[in-house]
Design a protein around this motif. Structure first.
Motif, PDB file in Angstrom:
ATOM      1  N   GLU A   1      14.177  16.784  -1.745  1.00 43.42           N
ATOM      2  CA  GLU A   1      12.809  16.437  -2.135  1.00 43.42           C
ATOM      3  C   GLU A   1      12.811  15.297  -3.146  1.00 43.42           C
ATOM      4  O   GLU A   1      12.014  14.357  -3.058  1.00 43.42           O
ATOM      5  CB  GLU A   1      12.095  17.647  -2.724  1.00 43.42           C
ATOM      6  N   ARG A   2      13.709  15.383  -4.120  1.00 39.33           N
ATOM      7  CA  ARG A   2      13.803  14.313  -5.129  1.00 39.33           C
ATOM      8  C   ARG A   2      14.127  12.976  -4.465  1.00 39.33           C
ATOM      9  O   ARG A   2      13.590  11.936  -4.846  1.00 39.33           O
ATOM     10  CB  ARG A   2      14.857  14.670  -6.181  1.00 39.33           C
ATOM     11  N   LYS A   3      14.993  13.002  -3.459  1.00 38.38           N
ATOM     12  CA  LYS A   3      15.357  11.764  -2.750  1.00 38.38           C
ATOM     13  C   LYS A   3      14.162  11.206  -1.977  1.00 38.38           C
ATOM     14  O   LYS A   3      13.932   9.993  -1.959  1.00 38.38           O
ATOM     15  CB  LYS A   3      16.518  12.024  -1.805  1.00 38.38           C
ATOM     16  N   LEU A   4      13.409  12.099  -1.332  1.00 36.44           N
ATOM     17  CA  LEU A   4      12.243  11.653  -0.564  1.00 36.44           C
ATOM     18  C   LEU A   4      11.159  11.098  -1.473  1.00 36.44           C
ATOM     19  O   LEU A   4      10.512  10.100  -1.143  1.00 36.44           O
ATOM     20  CB  LEU A   4      11.704  12.815   0.272  1.00 36.44           C
ATOM     21  N   VAL A   5      10.950  11.728  -2.623  1.00 39.00           N
ATOM     22  CA  VAL A   5       9.972  11.230  -3.594  1.00 39.00           C
ATOM     23  C   VAL A   5      10.410   9.875  -4.122  1.00 39.00           C
ATOM     24  O   VAL A   5       9.607   8.944  -4.245  1.00 39.00           O
ATOM     25  CB  VAL A   5       9.798  12.241  -4.758  1.00 39.00           C
ATOM     26  N   ALA A   6      11.712   9.752  -4.428  1.00 39.58           N
ATOM     27  CA  ALA A   6      12.243   8.481  -4.944  1.00 39.58           C
ATOM     28  C   ALA A   6      12.104   7.371  -3.910  1.00 39.58           C
ATOM     29  O   ALA A   6      11.774   6.232  -4.249  1.00 39.58           O
ATOM     30  CB  ALA A   6      13.704   8.650  -5.352  1.00 39.58           C
ATOM     31  N   ALA A   7      12.345   7.692  -2.645  1.00 43.72           N
ATOM     32  CA  ALA A   7      12.237   6.679  -1.587  1.00 43.72           C
ATOM     33  C   ALA A   7      10.816   6.158  -1.481  1.00 43.72           C
ATOM     34  O   ALA A   7      10.590   4.945  -1.336  1.00 43.72           O
ATOM     35  CB  ALA A   7      12.680   7.270  -0.255  1.00 43.72           C
ATOM     36  N   LEU A   8       9.828   7.052  -1.573  1.00 50.06           N
ATOM     37  CA  LEU A   8       8.433   6.623  -1.529  1.00 50.06           C
ATOM     38  C   LEU A   8       8.075   5.808  -2.760  1.00 50.06           C
ATOM     39  O   LEU A   8       7.446   4.746  -2.656  1.00 50.06           O
ATOM     40  CB  LEU A   8       7.514   7.841  -1.412  1.00 50.06           C
ATOM     41  N   ASP A   9       8.498   6.294  -3.929  1.00 50.45           N
ATOM     42  CA  ASP A   9       8.195   5.570  -5.164  1.00 50.45           C
ATOM     43  C   ASP A   9       8.819   4.181  -5.172  1.00 50.45           C
ATOM     44  O   ASP A   9       8.194   3.203  -5.602  1.00 50.45           O
ATOM     45  CB  ASP A   9       8.690   6.364  -6.382  1.00 50.45           C
ATOM     46  N   GLU A  10      10.053   4.077  -4.688  1.00 56.11           N
ATOM     47  CA  GLU A  10      10.731   2.779  -4.656  1.00 56.11           C
ATOM     48  C   GLU A  10      10.037   1.821  -3.705  1.00 56.11           C
ATOM     49  O   GLU A  10       9.931   0.624  -3.973  1.00 56.11           O
ATOM     50  CB  GLU A  10      12.193   2.968  -4.254  1.00 56.11           C
ATOM     51  N   ALA A  11       9.563   2.343  -2.582  1.00 52.70           N
ATOM     52  CA  ALA A  11       8.851   1.495  -1.623  1.00 52.70           C
ATOM     53  C   ALA A  11       7.522   1.021  -2.201  1.00 52.70           C
ATOM     54  O   ALA A  11       7.134  -0.135  -2.029  1.00 52.70           O
ATOM     55  CB  ALA A  11       8.628   2.250  -0.321  1.00 52.70           C
ATOM     56  N   LEU A  12       6.821   1.904  -2.896  1.00 51.53           N
ATOM     57  CA  LEU A  12       5.547   1.534  -3.512  1.00 51.53           C
ATOM     58  C   LEU A  12       5.738   0.547  -4.663  1.00 51.53           C
ATOM     59  O   LEU A  12       4.889  -0.322  -4.895  1.00 51.53           O
ATOM     60  CB  LEU A  12       4.826   2.785  -4.024  1.00 51.53           C
ATOM     61  N   ALA A  13       6.862   0.661  -5.371  1.00 48.03           N
ATOM     62  CA  ALA A  13       7.080  -0.125  -6.590  1.00 48.03           C
ATOM     63  C   ALA A  13       7.210  -1.616  -6.330  1.00 48.03           C
ATOM     64  O   ALA A  13       6.999  -2.424  -7.231  1.00 48.03           O
ATOM     65  CB  ALA A  13       8.323   0.378  -7.327  1.00 48.03           C
ATOM     66  N   VAL A  14       7.570  -2.015  -5.113  1.00 44.42           N
ATOM     67  CA  VAL A  14       7.776  -3.442  -4.829  1.00 44.42           C
ATOM     68  C   VAL A  14       6.620  -4.052  -4.038  1.00 44.42           C
ATOM     69  O   VAL A  14       6.686  -5.200  -3.619  1.00 44.42           O
ATOM     70  CB  VAL A  14       9.106  -3.666  -4.073  1.00 44.42           C
ATOM     71  N   ILE A  15       5.545  -3.278  -3.860  1.00 42.85           N
ATOM     72  CA  ILE A  15       4.362  -3.790  -3.176  1.00 42.85           C
ATOM     73  C   ILE A  15       3.481  -4.509  -4.193  1.00 42.85           C
ATOM     74  O   ILE A  15       3.140  -3.942  -5.227  1.00 42.85           O
ATOM     75  CB  ILE A  15       3.565  -2.645  -2.522  1.00 42.85           C
ATOM     76  N   PRO A  16       3.078  -5.763  -3.947  1.00 38.19           N
ATOM     77  CA  PRO A  16       2.252  -6.493  -4.921  1.00 38.19           C
ATOM     78  C   PRO A  16       0.810  -5.999  -4.907  1.00 38.19           C
ATOM     79  O   PRO A  16       0.379  -5.289  -3.992  1.00 38.19           O
ATOM     80  CB  PRO A  16       2.326  -7.934  -4.418  1.00 38.19           C
ATOM     81  N   ASN A  17       0.083  -6.372  -5.946  1.00 37.04           N
ATOM     82  CA  ASN A  17      -1.333  -6.039  -6.022  1.00 37.04           C
ATOM     83  C   ASN A  17      -2.100  -6.772  -4.916  1.00 37.04           C
ATOM     84  O   ASN A  17      -1.654  -7.817  -4.414  1.00 37.04           O
ATOM     85  CB  ASN A  17      -1.891  -6.432  -7.388  1.00 37.04           C
ATOM     86  N   LEU A  18      -3.263  -6.245  -4.567  1.00 31.98           N
ATOM     87  CA  LEU A  18      -4.091  -6.865  -3.532  1.00 31.98           C
ATOM     88  C   LEU A  18      -5.099  -7.817  -4.169  1.00 31.98           C
ATOM     89  O   LEU A  18      -5.662  -7.513  -5.227  1.00 31.98           O
ATOM     90  CB  LEU A  18      -4.837  -5.798  -2.730  1.00 31.98           C
ATOM     91  N   PRO A  19      -5.357  -8.962  -3.565  1.00 36.46           N
ATOM     92  CA  PRO A  19      -6.264  -9.951  -4.164  1.00 36.46           C
ATOM     93  C   PRO A  19      -7.724  -9.536  -4.060  1.00 36.46           C
ATOM     94  O   PRO A  19      -8.122  -8.837  -3.126  1.00 36.46           O
ATOM     95  CB  PRO A  19      -6.007 -11.213  -3.328  1.00 36.46           C
TER      96      PRO A  19
END
Length: 426
Positions: A91-109
C-alpha cells in the motif's frame, strides 16, 4: 499538486489544461494508479475484517472443545496477518507511486493565459516610459564594461574564489547594490503594506517540495548537507511560513517580503549570459509573497504587479509588462506577468521581475488551509509570489540607463538618500 478526486471528476478539463502547456494527457494514467491503490486497500480492509472476525471464532471454537476447528482458524489468522504485513508495505508503494506521479504534473493555466510554446508566444500588455537619450554618440556600454573600467566589478577575483558566474563588487558599486536593496524593502514595507521577514537561507527538502522546486528541478538547486538546500528564491521560506497551518479567514490576505541572497546552479542555462552579472549563482532579490482567499487571488496578482512596477517608476526606468504564454510559465504558476526593463547596453528588454498566481497548487503540496469565518469548513489558501525586484538586474539597469559619456553613472534621485547624497559614481 492536484487532488486525484478532482482529476477523476474533471479528467477532460485536466488533460486539456496539460495540452495547453505542451504535456501529454495524464488523467487516465493517474486514475489507473489510484484504482490500483483503491483496489489494494479494499483487499487489505477485507483481510483485516476477516482477521478480526476469525480471532473471535478461535475463542468460540476452544470454548466448544473443537480444537481442530480452533487450529484451522488460528492458521487462517496467521496467513491473514502475514498478508496484511506484506500488503501494508505494498500500500505504501502504491501511495508513493501516485504521489510521485502527481508531484511532477505542472499547474494548469488560467483561461485568459495566451497559448504558446515558448517566449515567442508571450503577449505585451503595456510599455511604460521612454528609452533614455544619451548626450554621447558612441554605443552605450554594457554594465560589466562600466564596472570593470573603474574596478567596481571584479570577475577575475570572483573566479579565483568561487568559479564562474560570481562577482566581487567593490566601492561605490557595492554601495549602490546595497542602496537598491534597502530602497526596495523600505518601499514595500512602508508604502505597499508588506511585512518584512528575515528567513533562513537553508531549508529542508519538504519546503522546496511545497513550492514546487522538488522533485522536478533538483538540478537547479544547491544541496548542502542532509536534506538541506540553499534557497533559490525567498519565495520558498516565505510561502512555507503557512505550511501545515490553518489560518483564520480574517488573517487574509497575508503579505510578506524579504531581501535575501538567492542561490541557483543555472543548470538549465549553460552558455547563456556568461558575461556580467545578469545570470549569477548568487544574487540578491527582494521577494513578495501573498497568501489570499481563492476569490481574491487574481486581484492580488494585479496589486503585486503594481507594487513591483512602482520600483521601476520611482527609479525612472523604461520597461514593459508581458503576459507569459502557457509554454513559458513556471511549473507552479497559473498566470504570470514578467516585467522587462530596457537595457541600452544590450539594446533590448530583459526580465527583471516575474509575478505569479499559483492558485491552491502550492497550498495543497504544503497543506496550507484557512477556516471560513463563522464556519467549520476548511479550504486551501491561494499563494502568489513575485520579484520586487531582482537587485542585481536592477543594478544593471541603473548603470546602463544612467551612464555618462565618461563612464560614470548618475545616481537616480530616489537612491540618493541611501547613498548619503552621492550624485555620481565611477
Amino acid at each position: 499538486m492536484f487532488d486525484i478526486k478532482w482529476i477523476r471528476e474533471n479528467s477532460e478539463a485536466f488533460d486539456a489544461g496539460l495540452a495547453r502547456r505542451g504535456y501529454e494527457p495524464s488523467a487516465a494514467k493517474l486514475i489507473a494508479l489510484d484504482d490500483a491503490r483503491r483496489s489494494h486497500i479494499t483487499k487489505l480492509q477485507d483481510a483485516q475484517n476477516r482477521r478480526n472476525a476469525a480471532s473471535k471464532e478461535i475463542g468460540k471454537a476452544k470454548a466448544s472443545g473443537d480444537e481442530a476447528a480452533a487450529q484451522a482458524v488460528i492458521d487462517e489468522v496467521a496467513k491473514l496477518k502475514a498478508f496484511i504485513q506484506v500488503g501494508e508495505e505494498e500500500e505504501r508503494k502504491l501511495v508513493a507511486a501516485l504521489d510521485e506521479a502527481l508531484a511532477v504534473i505542472p499547474n494548469l493555466p488560467h483561461d485568459d493565459v495566451p497559448d504558446g510554446e515558448d517566449e515567442a508566444g508571450n503577449v505585451e500588455l503595456r510599455v511604460v516610459g521612454e528609452k533614455p537619450v544619451f548626450s554621447f554618440n558612441h554605443k552605450p556600454k554594457e554594465h560589466f564594461e562600466l564596472g570593470e573600467v573603474h574596478g567596481g566589478m571584479d570577475f577575475s577575483t570572483a573566479a579565483k574564489l568561487s568559479g564562474s558566474r560570481f562577482v566581487v563588487l567593490k566601492g561605490q558599486i557595492a554601495r549602490l547594490e546595497r542602496a537598491l536593496g534597502q530602497f526596495m524593502i523600505d518601499m514595500h514595507t512602508q508604502e505597499h503594506g508588506y511585512t518584512e521577514v528575515s528567513p533562513p537561507l537553508l531549508v529542508h527538502d519538504t519546503a522546496l517540495f511545497g513550492t514546487g522546486q522538488l522533485p522536478k528541478f533538483e538540478e537547479d538547486l544547491f544541496k548542502t548537507t542532509g536534506d538541506h538546500y540553499l534557497i533559490p528564491t525567498a519565495e520558498v521560506p516565505l510561502t512555507n511560513l503557512v505550511a501545515g497551518e490553518i489560518l483564520a479567514e480574517e488573517e487574509l490576505p497575508l503579505r510578506v517580503t524579504a531581501l535575501t541572497y538567492c542561490f541557483r546552479s543555472e543548470a538549465g542555462s549553460a552558455g547563456r549570459d556568461t558575461r556580467g552579472i545578469l545570470r549569477q549563482h548568487q544574487f540578491q532579490k527582494c521577494e513578495l509573497v501573498s497568501i489570499t482567499r481563492p476569490e481574491d487571488s487574481l486581484n492580488e496578482l494585479e496589486r503585486m504587479l503594481s507594487c513591483a512596477e512602482n520600483v521601476l517608476k520611482k527609479l525612472g526606468l523604461h520597461y514593459r509588462v508581458m503576459t507569459l504564454c502557457t509554454g513559458d510559465m513556471g511549473f507552479g504558476a497559473r498566470k504570470t506577468y514578467d516585467i522587462e526593463v530596457w537595457l541600452p547596453g544590450q539594446d533590448t528588454f530583459r526580465e527583471i521581475s516575474s509575478c505569479s498566481v499559483c492558485g491552491d497548487f502550492q497550498a495543497r503540496r504544503m497543506n496550507a488551509r484557512y477556516r471560513l469565518k463563522g464556519e467549520k469548513q476548511l479550504g486551501h489558501v491561494h499563494t502568489l509570489n513575485g520579484s520586487g525586484l531582482a537587485v542585481g538586474r536592477t543594478l544593471i539597469a541603473v548603470m546602463e540607463n544612467y551612464q555618462n559619456a565618461d563612464g560614470t553613472v548618475t545616481v537616480p534621485e530616489a537612491l540618493r538618500p541611501y547613498m548619503n547624497g552621492l550624485e555620481t559614481i565611477g
